[in-house]
Enzyme design. Structure first.
Site, PDB file in Angstrom:
ATOM      1  N   ASP A  24       0.866  -1.173   0.000  1.00  0.00           N
ATOM      2  CA  ASP A  24       0.000   0.000   0.000  1.00  0.00           C
ATOM      3  C   ASP A  24       0.914   1.237   0.000  1.00  0.00           C
ATOM      4  O   ASP A  24       2.117   1.131   0.254  1.00  0.00           O
ATOM      5  CB  ASP A  24      -0.867  -0.068   1.267  1.00  0.00           C
ATOM      6  N   ASP A  26      -0.121   5.158   1.059  1.00  0.00           N
ATOM      7  CA  ASP A  26      -0.320   6.098   2.178  1.00  0.00           C
ATOM      8  C   ASP A  26      -0.377   5.381   3.518  1.00  0.00           C
ATOM      9  O   ASP A  26      -1.126   4.415   3.679  1.00  0.00           O
ATOM     10  CB  ASP A  26      -1.622   6.881   1.982  1.00  0.00           C
ATOM     11  N   ASP A 208      -1.956  -0.450   5.875  1.00  0.00           N
ATOM     12  CA  ASP A 208      -2.263   0.145   7.185  1.00  0.00           C
ATOM     13  C   ASP A 208      -3.746   0.415   7.423  1.00  0.00           C
ATOM     14  O   ASP A 208      -4.114   0.865   8.510  1.00  0.00           O
ATOM     15  CB  ASP A 208      -1.522   1.481   7.336  1.00  0.00           C
TER      16      ASP A 208
HETATM   17 MG   LIG Z   1      -2.838   3.177   3.471  1.00  0.00          MG
END
Ligand SMILES: [Mg+2]
Length: 259
Positions: A24, A26, A208
């Site tokens: 991923d 961000d 995240d």
């Molecule tokens: Mg993310």
């Protein structure tokens, strides 16, 4: 959920015959920032990614548009999945979910309407990302959130009821997507099938946020799944690291395994 570095020997063994590293963007490669355009890779993260890509097959799986995430990462010859996987490009592959393209005119109208209606809420950002859209509210005053949510639901509600779009919720962001059975999990499976049809590589996924849970579930049995989170929380991921700095440590260890 296990702290990755407490289980390093087990992970190292799992990756001995090669890995397909899916990341991923961000909150995983850059810390979460106030505005999406401020999430720029640090020079050392950029360098590490480049080195990782020399040893492993690499893909970035983001909610951002492909153009945006490709510009931010700046690496050629790797895989990029944008808009939560609605579009995927890489060496010898290109996928655009046609249902998502068909939903595009609706999305444009929806973004226009949201911009107009949210105009008086300071800090609200409507981002048209092509095949999907985001409403960011990190900069919106806490006491205005309920008001923003009400307007958002009023504008988007009819489009959900008519089956055109669906909503997911990330870190201080509402995501508007075409109502298509497709997510980061399905995108990750698709990439694994195309990149590694003989299933020789161990898929690794690091993320995240809520939308990464689909990818964690998709790889639950076969992959090494890592959540970036200060605390171990309820997640489909098997391991966790605490923050972006520890993601860097993980990359360094991966490079050292091949050096
Ligand atoms: Mg993310």
């Amino acid at each position: 959920m296990e702290y990755l570095f407490n289980r390093w020997e087990e992970v190292e063994r799992a990756l001995a015959s090669g890995a397909l590293l899916l990341l991923d963007y961000d909150g995983t490669l850059t810390p979460i920032v106030e505005r999406p355009e401020l999430a720029i890779l640090s020079p050392d993260m950029k360098e590490l990614l480049k080195r990782v890509s020399q040893h492993y097959t690499l893909g970035i799986i983001s909610g951002r548009s492909i153009a945006d995430v490709k510009r931010l990462v700046g690496l050629e010859g790797i895989y990029y999945a944008g808009n939560h996987g609605f579009k995927i490009i890489g060496p010898g592959v290109e996928l655009v979910k046609p249902e998502a393209e068909r939903a595009r005119p609706n999305l444009v109208k929806l973004c226009e309407e949201l911009r107009k209606k949210l105009d008086n809420i300071k800090g609200a950002i409507v981002e048209d990302k092509g095949l999907t859209a985001s409403v960011h509210y990190r900069l919106v005053a806490e006491e205005e959130f309920e008001y923003l949510k009400k307007i958002f639901e009023k504008v988007v509600g009819p489009h959900i009821d008519s089956g055109v779009v669906k909503i997911t919720h990330g870190k201080k962001v509402f995501e508007i997507r075409p109502n298509v059975e497709w997510d980061k999990g399905k995108a990750v499976r698709w990439i694994c099938g195309v990149v590694d049809p003989k299933r020789e590589l161990k898929p690794i996924y690091v993320g995240d946020d809520q939308t990464d849970e689909d990818a964690f579930s998709a790889l639950k049995e076969k992959g090494v799944t890592i959540l970036v989170s200060e605390e171990p929380i309820e997640s489909n991921a098997k391991y966790f690291v605490k923050n972006v700095d520890e993601v860097k440590t993980f990359f360094e260890k991966l490079i050292n395994m091949r050096a």
